[in-house]
Enzyme design. Structure first.
Site, PDB file in Angstrom:
ATOM      1  N   ASP A   4     -60.704  56.474  -8.910  1.00 29.63           N
ATOM      2  CA  ASP A   4     -61.939  56.434  -8.131  1.00 29.63           C
ATOM      3  C   ASP A   4     -62.470  57.862  -8.026  1.00 29.63           C
ATOM      4  O   ASP A   4     -61.798  58.738  -7.461  1.00 29.63           O
ATOM      5  CB  ASP A   4     -61.589  55.863  -6.742  1.00 29.63           C
ATOM      6  CG  ASP A   4     -62.775  55.822  -5.810  1.00 29.63           C
ATOM      7  OD1 ASP A   4     -63.849  56.377  -6.137  1.00 29.63           O
ATOM      8  OD2 ASP A   4     -62.612  55.235  -4.721  1.00 29.63           O
ATOM      9  N   ASN A  61     -79.884  56.033  -9.739  1.00 28.35           N
ATOM     10  CA  ASN A  61     -81.130  55.526 -10.330  1.00 28.35           C
ATOM     11  C   ASN A  61     -82.250  56.471  -9.913  1.00 28.35           C
ATOM     12  O   ASN A  61     -82.055  57.336  -9.059  1.00 28.35           O
ATOM     13  CB  ASN A  61     -81.398  54.072  -9.923  1.00 28.35           C
ATOM     14  CG  ASN A  61     -81.514  53.927  -8.427  1.00 28.35           C
ATOM     15  OD1 ASN A  61     -82.416  54.477  -7.806  1.00 28.35           O
ATOM     16  ND2 ASN A  61     -80.585  53.210  -7.816  1.00 28.35           N
ATOM     17  N   ASP A 102     -72.535  54.713  -7.641  1.00 24.57           N
ATOM     18  CA  ASP A 102     -73.538  55.246  -6.705  1.00 24.57           C
ATOM     19  C   ASP A 102     -73.238  54.754  -5.284  1.00 24.57           C
ATOM     20  O   ASP A 102     -73.192  55.550  -4.320  1.00 24.57           O
ATOM     21  CB  ASP A 102     -74.919  54.757  -7.172  1.00 24.57           C
ATOM     22  CG  ASP A 102     -76.085  55.460  -6.505  1.00 24.57           C
ATOM     23  OD1 ASP A 102     -75.857  56.442  -5.796  1.00 24.57           O
ATOM     24  OD2 ASP A 102     -77.231  55.008  -6.717  1.00 24.57           O
ATOM     25  N   SER A 146     -73.961  54.988 -17.241  1.00 18.63           N
ATOM     26  CA  SER A 146     -74.658  53.873 -17.939  1.00 18.63           C
ATOM     27  C   SER A 146     -73.732  52.780 -18.472  1.00 18.63           C
ATOM     28  O   SER A 146     -74.215  51.809 -19.068  1.00 18.63           O
ATOM     29  CB  SER A 146     -75.554  54.372 -19.086  1.00 18.63           C
ATOM     30  OG  SER A 146     -76.681  55.040 -18.586  1.00 18.63           O
TER      31      SER A 146
HETATM   32  N1  AR6 Z   1     -65.204  55.756  -9.576  1.00 23.37           N
HETATM   33  C1  AR6 Z   1     -65.326  55.895 -10.923  1.00 23.37           C
HETATM   34  N2  AR6 Z   1     -66.029  55.021 -11.690  1.00 23.37           N
HETATM   35  C2  AR6 Z   1     -66.621  53.978 -11.050  1.00 23.37           C
HETATM   36  C3  AR6 Z   1     -66.538  53.767  -9.658  1.00 23.37           C
HETATM   37  C4  AR6 Z   1     -65.793  54.721  -8.904  1.00 23.37           C
HETATM   38  N3  AR6 Z   1     -65.658  54.625  -7.573  1.00 23.37           N
HETATM   39  N4  AR6 Z   1     -67.235  52.640  -9.347  1.00 23.37           N
HETATM   40  C5  AR6 Z   1     -67.723  52.142 -10.496  1.00 23.37           C
HETATM   41  N5  AR6 Z   1     -67.342  52.934 -11.540  1.00 23.37           N
HETATM   42  P1  AR6 Z   1     -72.381  51.934 -12.672  1.00 23.37           P
HETATM   43  P2  AR6 Z   1     -74.660  52.701 -14.385  1.00 23.37           P
HETATM   44  C6  AR6 Z   1     -67.639  52.818 -12.979  1.00 23.37           C
HETATM   45  O1  AR6 Z   1     -72.830  50.521 -12.669  1.00 23.37           O
HETATM   46  O2  AR6 Z   1     -74.231  51.755 -15.440  1.00 23.37           O
HETATM   47  C7  AR6 Z   1     -76.238  51.671  -9.493  1.00 23.37           C
HETATM   48  O3  AR6 Z   1     -76.743  50.589  -8.765  1.00 23.37           O
HETATM   49  C8  AR6 Z   1     -68.068  51.479 -13.518  1.00 23.37           C
HETATM   50  O4  AR6 Z   1     -66.935  50.642 -13.710  1.00 23.37           O
HETATM   51  O5  AR6 Z   1     -71.926  52.521 -11.403  1.00 23.37           O
HETATM   52  O6  AR6 Z   1     -75.097  54.089 -14.779  1.00 23.37           O
HETATM   53  C9  AR6 Z   1     -77.221  52.841  -9.557  1.00 23.37           C
HETATM   54  O7  AR6 Z   1     -77.915  52.971  -8.357  1.00 23.37           O
HETATM   55  C10 AR6 Z   1     -68.708  51.886 -14.844  1.00 23.37           C
HETATM   56  O8  AR6 Z   1     -67.730  52.071 -15.868  1.00 23.37           O
HETATM   57  O9  AR6 Z   1     -73.553  52.936 -13.236  1.00 23.37           O
HETATM   58  C11 AR6 Z   1     -78.108  52.439 -10.689  1.00 23.37           C
HETATM   59  O10 AR6 Z   1     -79.102  51.534 -10.258  1.00 23.37           O
HETATM   60  C12 AR6 Z   1     -69.313  53.260 -14.524  1.00 23.37           C
HETATM   61  O11 AR6 Z   1     -68.727  53.669 -13.281  1.00 23.37           O
HETATM   62  C13 AR6 Z   1     -77.163  51.755 -11.645  1.00 23.37           C
HETATM   63  O12 AR6 Z   1     -76.099  51.262 -10.858  1.00 23.37           O
HETATM   64  C14 AR6 Z   1     -70.816  53.247 -14.367  1.00 23.37           C
HETATM   65  O13 AR6 Z   1     -71.233  52.023 -13.772  1.00 23.37           O
HETATM   66  C15 AR6 Z   1     -76.582  52.714 -12.636  1.00 23.37           C
HETATM   67  O14 AR6 Z   1     -75.842  51.993 -13.594  1.00 23.37           O
END
Ligand code: AR6
Length: 173
Positions: free
Chosen positions: A9, A23, A33, A121
Site C-alpha cells: 500500500d 484525475n 487516489d 492508469s
Molecule cells: N497502493 C498502491 N497501489 C494501489 C492502491 C494503494 N493503496 N490502491 C489501488 N492501487 P487506480 P488509475 C493500484 O484506479 O487507473 C481514481 O478514481 C490499483 O490496483 O487507482 O490511474 C482517480 O481519481 C492499480 O494497479 O488509478 C481517477 O479518477 C493502480 O493503483 C482514476 O481513479 C492504479 O489504479 C485514476 O485511475
C-alpha cells in the site's frame, strides 16, 4: 538512482514523496487516489481545492504533475499526476510517459530524494499493467540519465501480486 519494486500500500511508504494517480479535478476519487486522501486527512482535499482556486482553475491536465504537502501521511509531499484514461480514448503512451517524467521533475523541484509511484492508469483508467510497466521503465531510465539530477530512490509500489510480478519482469528484478 536505485529502483525498487515493492508489493503493498503506497500510503504506508516512508519516502520523501508519493505519487497520486489522480484525475484532472484533483478533488479525489477511488483507487489509490481515494486511499491517499483517506490517509492524508481532509487537509489534502483542502490543499487541492486551493490549487483549483489559484493556479489550476481548469484542473490538472493529463500528463502534468503538481505537489501538495502529505499532511497525515508519513511523506512530506504528494505529487499528483493524471494518467490517460483508456476508456475515454486516451491511448497515447506519451501521455503516460509524461506522468512519470513530470512527476520526477516536480520531485526535483521540491528536493524529494526518494519517490514512490503506483501503477498509474493501470486501474480505473484501464491500461494494461504490462504496458504501464514498460512505459514506466523507459521514462524512469531516461530520466536517470538526464542532466539536473534524478532522485536517489524510485520505488514502484504495486497493490496486487500479479502487477508486482509484471513490474519485476519488466524491470529485470
Ligand atoms: N497502493 C498502491 N497501489 C494501489 C492502491 C494503494 N493503496 N490502491 C489501488 N492501487 P487506480 P488509475 C493500484 O484506479 O487507473 C481514481 O478514481 C490499483 O490496483 O487507482 O490511474 C482517480 O481519481 C492499480 O494497479 O488509478 C481517477 O479518477 C493502480 O493503483 C482514476 O481513479 C492504479 O489504479 C485514476 O485511475
Amino acid at each position: 538512482m536505485r529502483i525498487g519494486i515493492v508489493q503493498g500500500d503506497i500510503t504506508t511508504r516512508d519516502v520523501d514523496a508519493i505519487v497520486n494517480a489522480a484525475n484532472s479535478s484533483l478533488l479525489g476519487g477511488g483507487g489509490v487516489d481515494g486511499a491517499i486522501h483517506r490517509a492524508a486527512g481532509p487537509e489534502l482535499l483542502e490543499a487541492c481545492r486551493e490549487l483549483r482556486r489559484t493556479t489550476l482553475p481548469h484542473g490538472l491536465p493529463v500528463g502534468a504533475a503538481v505537489a501538495t504537502p502529505g499532511f497525515r501521511l508519513p511523506v512530506k509531499w504528494v505529487i499528483h499526476t493524471v494518467g490517460p484514461n483508456r476508456h475515454a480514448g486516451q491511448t497515447d503512451p506519451e501521455l503516460l510517459s509524461s506522468c512519470f517524467r513530470e512527476s520526477l521533475a516536480v520531485a526535483r523541484e521540491i528536493g524529494a530524494k526518494s519517490v514512490a509511484f503506483p501503477a498509474i492508469s493501470a486501474g480505473i483508467y484501464g491500461w494494461d499493467a504490462q504496458e504501464v510497466a514498460e512505459v514506466a521503465f523507459d521514462a524512469v531510465s531516461a530520466y536517470a540519465d538526464s542532466p539536473g539530477g534524478a532522485p536517489d530512490l524510485v520505488e514502484f509500489v504495486l497493490f496486487s501480486e500479479s502487477t508486482t510480478a509484471v513490474f519485476r519482469s519488466v524491470f529485470g528484478g
